[in-house]
Design a protein around this motif. Structure first.
Motif, PDB file in Angstrom:
ATOM      1  N   PHE A  62       1.047  -1.244  -0.190  1.00 34.16           N
ATOM      2  CA  PHE A  62      -0.051   0.042   0.099  1.00 34.16           C
ATOM      3  C   PHE A  62       0.915   1.178   0.027  1.00 34.16           C
ATOM      4  O   PHE A  62       0.653   2.212  -0.862  1.00 34.16           O
ATOM      5  CB  PHE A  62      -0.857  -0.341   1.267  1.00 34.16           C
ATOM      6  N   LEU A  63       1.899   1.201   0.951  1.00 27.65           N
ATOM      7  CA  LEU A  63       2.766   2.284   1.196  1.00 27.65           C
ATOM      8  C   LEU A  63       3.740   2.723  -0.394  1.00 27.65           C
ATOM      9  O   LEU A  63       3.882   3.590  -0.842  1.00 27.65           O
ATOM     10  CB  LEU A  63       3.462   2.301   2.178  1.00 27.65           C
ATOM     11  N   ILE A  64       4.263   1.439  -0.954  1.00 30.19           N
ATOM     12  CA  ILE A  64       5.031   1.517  -2.046  1.00 30.19           C
ATOM     13  C   ILE A  64       4.031   2.084  -3.421  1.00 30.19           C
ATOM     14  O   ILE A  64       4.514   2.908  -3.962  1.00 30.19           O
ATOM     15  CB  ILE A  64       5.736   0.149  -2.392  1.00 30.19           C
ATOM     16  N   ALA A  65       2.821   1.762  -3.557  1.00 30.05           N
ATOM     17  CA  ALA A  65       1.933   2.165  -4.328  1.00 30.05           C
ATOM     18  C   ALA A  65       1.705   3.579  -4.423  1.00 30.05           C
ATOM     19  O   ALA A  65       1.569   4.483  -5.054  1.00 30.05           O
ATOM     20  CB  ALA A  65       0.807   1.246  -4.587  1.00 30.05           C
ATOM     21  N   GLY A  66       1.414   3.927  -2.793  1.00 29.69           N
ATOM     22  CA  GLY A  66       1.270   5.503  -2.795  1.00 29.69           C
ATOM     23  C   GLY A  66       2.301   6.205  -2.950  1.00 29.69           C
ATOM     24  O   GLY A  66       2.161   7.382  -3.492  1.00 29.69           O
ATOM     25  N   PHE A  67       3.635   5.962  -2.827  1.00 29.39           N
ATOM     26  CA  PHE A  67       4.743   6.465  -3.053  1.00 29.39           C
ATOM     27  C   PHE A  67       4.961   6.717  -4.531  1.00 29.39           C
ATOM     28  O   PHE A  67       5.407   7.599  -4.992  1.00 29.39           O
ATOM     29  CB  PHE A  67       6.000   6.009  -2.178  1.00 29.39           C
ATOM     30  N   ALA A  68       4.467   5.523  -5.054  1.00 35.63           N
ATOM     31  CA  ALA A  68       4.836   5.575  -6.691  1.00 35.63           C
ATOM     32  C   ALA A  68       3.633   6.529  -7.196  1.00 35.63           C
ATOM     33  O   ALA A  68       4.028   6.952  -8.322  1.00 35.63           O
ATOM     34  CB  ALA A  68       4.413   4.124  -7.347  1.00 35.63           C
ATOM     35  N   PHE A  69       2.541   7.025  -6.462  1.00 32.87           N
ATOM     36  CA  PHE A  69       1.549   7.999  -6.989  1.00 32.87           C
ATOM     37  C   PHE A  69       2.171   9.205  -6.797  1.00 32.87           C
ATOM     38  O   PHE A  69       2.045  10.164  -7.353  1.00 32.87           O
ATOM     39  CB  PHE A  69       0.337   7.516  -6.361  1.00 32.87           C
ATOM     40  N   ALA A  70       2.756   9.468  -5.284  1.00 31.60           N
ATOM     41  CA  ALA A  70       3.016  10.794  -4.948  1.00 31.60           C
ATOM     42  C   ALA A  70       4.300  11.372  -5.647  1.00 31.60           C
ATOM     43  O   ALA A  70       4.424  12.348  -5.948  1.00 31.60           O
ATOM     44  CB  ALA A  70       3.296  10.424  -3.274  1.00 31.60           C
ATOM     45  N   LEU A  71       5.294  10.621  -6.074  1.00 34.53           N
ATOM     46  CA  LEU A  71       6.312  10.935  -6.555  1.00 34.53           C
ATOM     47  C   LEU A  71       6.375  11.713  -7.911  1.00 34.53           C
ATOM     48  O   LEU A  71       6.733  13.065  -8.054  1.00 34.53           O
ATOM     49  CB  LEU A  71       7.479   9.844  -6.732  1.00 34.53           C
ATOM     50  N   PRO A  72       5.552  11.121  -8.846  1.00 29.71           N
ATOM     51  CA  PRO A  72       5.399  11.720 -10.049  1.00 29.71           C
ATOM     52  C   PRO A  72       4.232  13.024  -9.917  1.00 29.71           C
ATOM     53  O   PRO A  72       4.728  13.895 -10.632  1.00 29.71           O
ATOM     54  CB  PRO A  72       4.548  10.920 -10.985  1.00 29.71           C
ATOM     55  N   TRP A  73       3.608  13.203  -8.897  1.00 33.15           N
ATOM     56  CA  TRP A  73       2.831  14.379  -8.863  1.00 33.15           C
ATOM     57  C   TRP A  73       3.932  15.304  -8.238  1.00 33.15           C
ATOM     58  O   TRP A  73       3.385  16.450  -8.361  1.00 33.15           O
ATOM     59  CB  TRP A  73       1.474  13.998  -7.827  1.00 33.15           C
ATOM     60  N   PRO A 159      13.348  23.821   6.652  1.00 30.12           N
ATOM     61  CA  PRO A 159      14.453  22.948   6.234  1.00 30.12           C
ATOM     62  C   PRO A 159      14.294  22.655   4.467  1.00 30.12           C
ATOM     63  O   PRO A 159      13.303  23.259   4.018  1.00 30.12           O
ATOM     64  CB  PRO A 159      14.028  21.579   6.704  1.00 30.12           C
ATOM     65  N   ARG A 160      15.183  22.100   3.922  1.00 28.06           N
ATOM     66  CA  ARG A 160      15.150  22.213   2.647  1.00 28.06           C
ATOM     67  C   ARG A 160      13.751  21.488   2.102  1.00 28.06           C
ATOM     68  O   ARG A 160      13.236  20.545   2.677  1.00 28.06           O
ATOM     69  CB  ARG A 160      16.349  21.288   1.833  1.00 28.06           C
ATOM     70  N   LYS A 161      13.647  21.397   0.681  1.00 25.73           N
ATOM     71  CA  LYS A 161      12.399  20.883   0.094  1.00 25.73           C
ATOM     72  C   LYS A 161      12.475  19.368   0.409  1.00 25.73           C
ATOM     73  O   LYS A 161      11.385  18.726   0.466  1.00 25.73           O
ATOM     74  CB  LYS A 161      12.402  21.447  -1.472  1.00 25.73           C
ATOM     75  N   ARG A 162      13.430  18.867   0.049  1.00 26.61           N
ATOM     76  CA  ARG A 162      13.514  17.404   0.117  1.00 26.61           C
ATOM     77  C   ARG A 162      13.026  16.847   1.535  1.00 26.61           C
ATOM     78  O   ARG A 162      12.273  15.808   1.455  1.00 26.61           O
ATOM     79  CB  ARG A 162      14.836  16.679  -0.150  1.00 26.61           C
ATOM     80  N   TYR A 163      13.507  17.663   2.657  1.00 27.89           N
ATOM     81  CA  TYR A 163      13.258  17.160   3.920  1.00 27.89           C
ATOM     82  C   TYR A 163      11.546  17.454   4.286  1.00 27.89           C
ATOM     83  O   TYR A 163      10.981  16.397   4.807  1.00 27.89           O
ATOM     84  CB  TYR A 163      13.796  17.844   4.851  1.00 27.89           C
ATOM     85  N   ARG A 164      10.906  18.514   3.505  1.00 34.05           N
ATOM     86  CA  ARG A 164       9.629  18.868   3.547  1.00 34.05           C
ATOM     87  C   ARG A 164       9.075  17.796   3.237  1.00 34.05           C
ATOM     88  O   ARG A 164       7.652  17.476   3.580  1.00 34.05           O
ATOM     89  CB  ARG A 164       9.573  20.255   3.343  1.00 34.05           C
ATOM     90  N   PHE A 165       9.364  17.468   1.733  1.00 32.21           N
ATOM     91  CA  PHE A 165       8.773  16.350   1.159  1.00 32.21           C
ATOM     92  C   PHE A 165       8.696  15.115   2.050  1.00 32.21           C
ATOM     93  O   PHE A 165       7.583  14.325   1.785  1.00 32.21           O
ATOM     94  CB  PHE A 165       9.235  16.145  -0.255  1.00 32.21           C
ATOM     95  N   LEU A 166       9.754  14.715   2.481  1.00 36.03           N
ATOM     96  CA  LEU A 166       9.766  13.322   3.278  1.00 36.03           C
ATOM     97  C   LEU A 166       8.850  13.575   4.262  1.00 36.03           C
ATOM     98  O   LEU A 166       8.269  12.477   4.723  1.00 36.03           O
ATOM     99  CB  LEU A 166      11.254  13.099   3.785  1.00 36.03           C
ATOM    100  N   LEU A 167       8.799  14.550   5.126  1.00 40.45           N
ATOM    101  CA  LEU A 167       8.066  14.720   6.303  1.00 40.45           C
ATOM    102  C   LEU A 167       6.479  14.647   5.700  1.00 40.45           C
ATOM    103  O   LEU A 167       5.720  14.051   6.578  1.00 40.45           O
ATOM    104  CB  LEU A 167       8.233  15.998   6.947  1.00 40.45           C
ATOM    105  N   LEU A 168       6.259  15.207   4.626  1.00 37.79           N
ATOM    106  CA  LEU A 168       4.547  15.183   3.938  1.00 37.79           C
ATOM    107  C   LEU A 168       4.562  13.816   3.663  1.00 37.79           C
ATOM    108  O   LEU A 168       3.243  13.258   4.132  1.00 37.79           O
ATOM    109  CB  LEU A 168       4.532  16.098   2.841  1.00 37.79           C
ATOM    110  N   CYS A 169       5.592  12.771   3.034  1.00 40.58           N
ATOM    111  CA  CYS A 169       5.178  11.715   2.838  1.00 40.58           C
ATOM    112  C   CYS A 169       5.002  10.649   4.043  1.00 40.58           C
ATOM    113  O   CYS A 169       3.934   9.943   4.194  1.00 40.58           O
ATOM    114  CB  CYS A 169       6.278  11.224   2.031  1.00 40.58           C
ATOM    115  N   LEU A 170       5.557  10.877   5.114  1.00 36.99           N
ATOM    116  CA  LEU A 170       5.483  10.477   6.341  1.00 36.99           C
ATOM    117  C   LEU A 170       4.020  10.557   7.056  1.00 36.99           C
ATOM    118  O   LEU A 170       3.362   9.606   7.093  1.00 36.99           O
ATOM    119  CB  LEU A 170       6.513  10.872   7.271  1.00 36.99           C
ATOM    120  N   LEU A 171       3.498  11.996   6.925  1.00 39.28           N
ATOM    121  CA  LEU A 171       2.342  12.222   7.382  1.00 39.28           C
ATOM    122  C   LEU A 171       1.172  11.553   6.662  1.00 39.28           C
ATOM    123  O   LEU A 171       0.278  10.912   6.962  1.00 39.28           O
ATOM    124  CB  LEU A 171       1.984  13.693   7.182  1.00 39.28           C
ATOM    125  N   PHE A 172       1.402  11.616   5.269  1.00 40.46           N
ATOM    126  CA  PHE A 172       0.265  10.715   4.541  1.00 40.46           C
ATOM    127  C   PHE A 172       0.625   9.282   4.448  1.00 40.46           C
ATOM    128  O   PHE A 172      -0.684   8.583   4.366  1.00 40.46           O
ATOM    129  CB  PHE A 172       0.547  11.274   3.156  1.00 40.46           C
TER     130      PHE A 172
END
Length: 199
Positions: A62-73, A159-172
């Motif tokens: 579920f998480l792998i598929a979610g990340f595969a959806f999140a990254l292109p967006w 923090p840098r965009k990549r860290y904010r993105f990782l935090l956002l991914c963790l939340l979702f």
């Protein structure tokens, strides 16, 4: 030189043309990304094909598929943000609404029905997992896109965009895993075709 009376304003025409192209592109992006993720989920080769809402392997898939959806967006919104040149995506909310309606339309086309004559008959659990992925995308996609735009892309401070993105991914990721059991039990209500599968 001002546009003469009765002659369309070239600037306004170009703006409408640019907006129309952006809307067509975002619909195409939604169809492509959603189709890719659906294909990717079905053929994830390294995870078990047995599904259960409380299973660790199901959660991982579920998480792998979610990340595969999140990254292109993330890539799509970042591209739009970079092209804007002024730190604002022009017509962001209209683009988001258009992509969201396209996603809803795609998910409405899902019709899981048991077909015993298929070369590899699908299982109720696999079909339930796939519709749970679709339902979670419908629920989380607009909030994720807003999070990317407001929390990841627009702020220039640390923090840098990549860290904010990782935090956002963790939340979702947490939100998605919390949603999964509820979606699992509500899937047959939203998609009654799941009830046609044998126990």
């Amino acid at each position: 030189m001002h546009a003469t009376k009765g002659t369309p304003d070239a600037t306004r025409f170009l703006e409408l043309l640019r907006l129309s192209v952006s809307l067509v592109l975002i619909i195409f992006a939604q169809i492509t990304i959603t189709g890719f993720v659906g294909f990717f989920v079905v053929f994830l080769p390294f995870l078990s094909s047995s599904y259960s809402p409380g299973s660790l392997l199901t959660g991982m898939k579920f998480l792998i598929a979610g990340f595969a959806f999140a990254l292109p967006w993330l890539g799509y919104w970042w591209m739009m943000y970079s092209l804007s040149g002024n730190g604002r995506i022009r017509g962001f909310f209209l683009l988001l609404l258009t992509s969201y309606l396209a996603l809803i339309f795609i998910c409405m086309q899902i019709d899981p029905v048991y077909n015993p004559e298929a070369m590899i008959p699908g299982s109720a659990r696999e079909s339930t997992f796939l519709v749970c992925m679709a339902m979670s995308a419908v629920i989380l996609f607009p909030f994720y896109s807003l999070g990317v735009y407001i929390f990841v892309l627009r702020p220039v401070k640390r923090p840098r965009k990549r860290y904010r993105f990782l935090l956002l991914c963790l939340l979702f990721a947490v939100a998605g895993l919390v949603l999964l059991p509820f979606l699992w039990h509500s899937a047959p209500i939203v998609y009654p075709g799941l009830l046609s599968f044998p126990e």
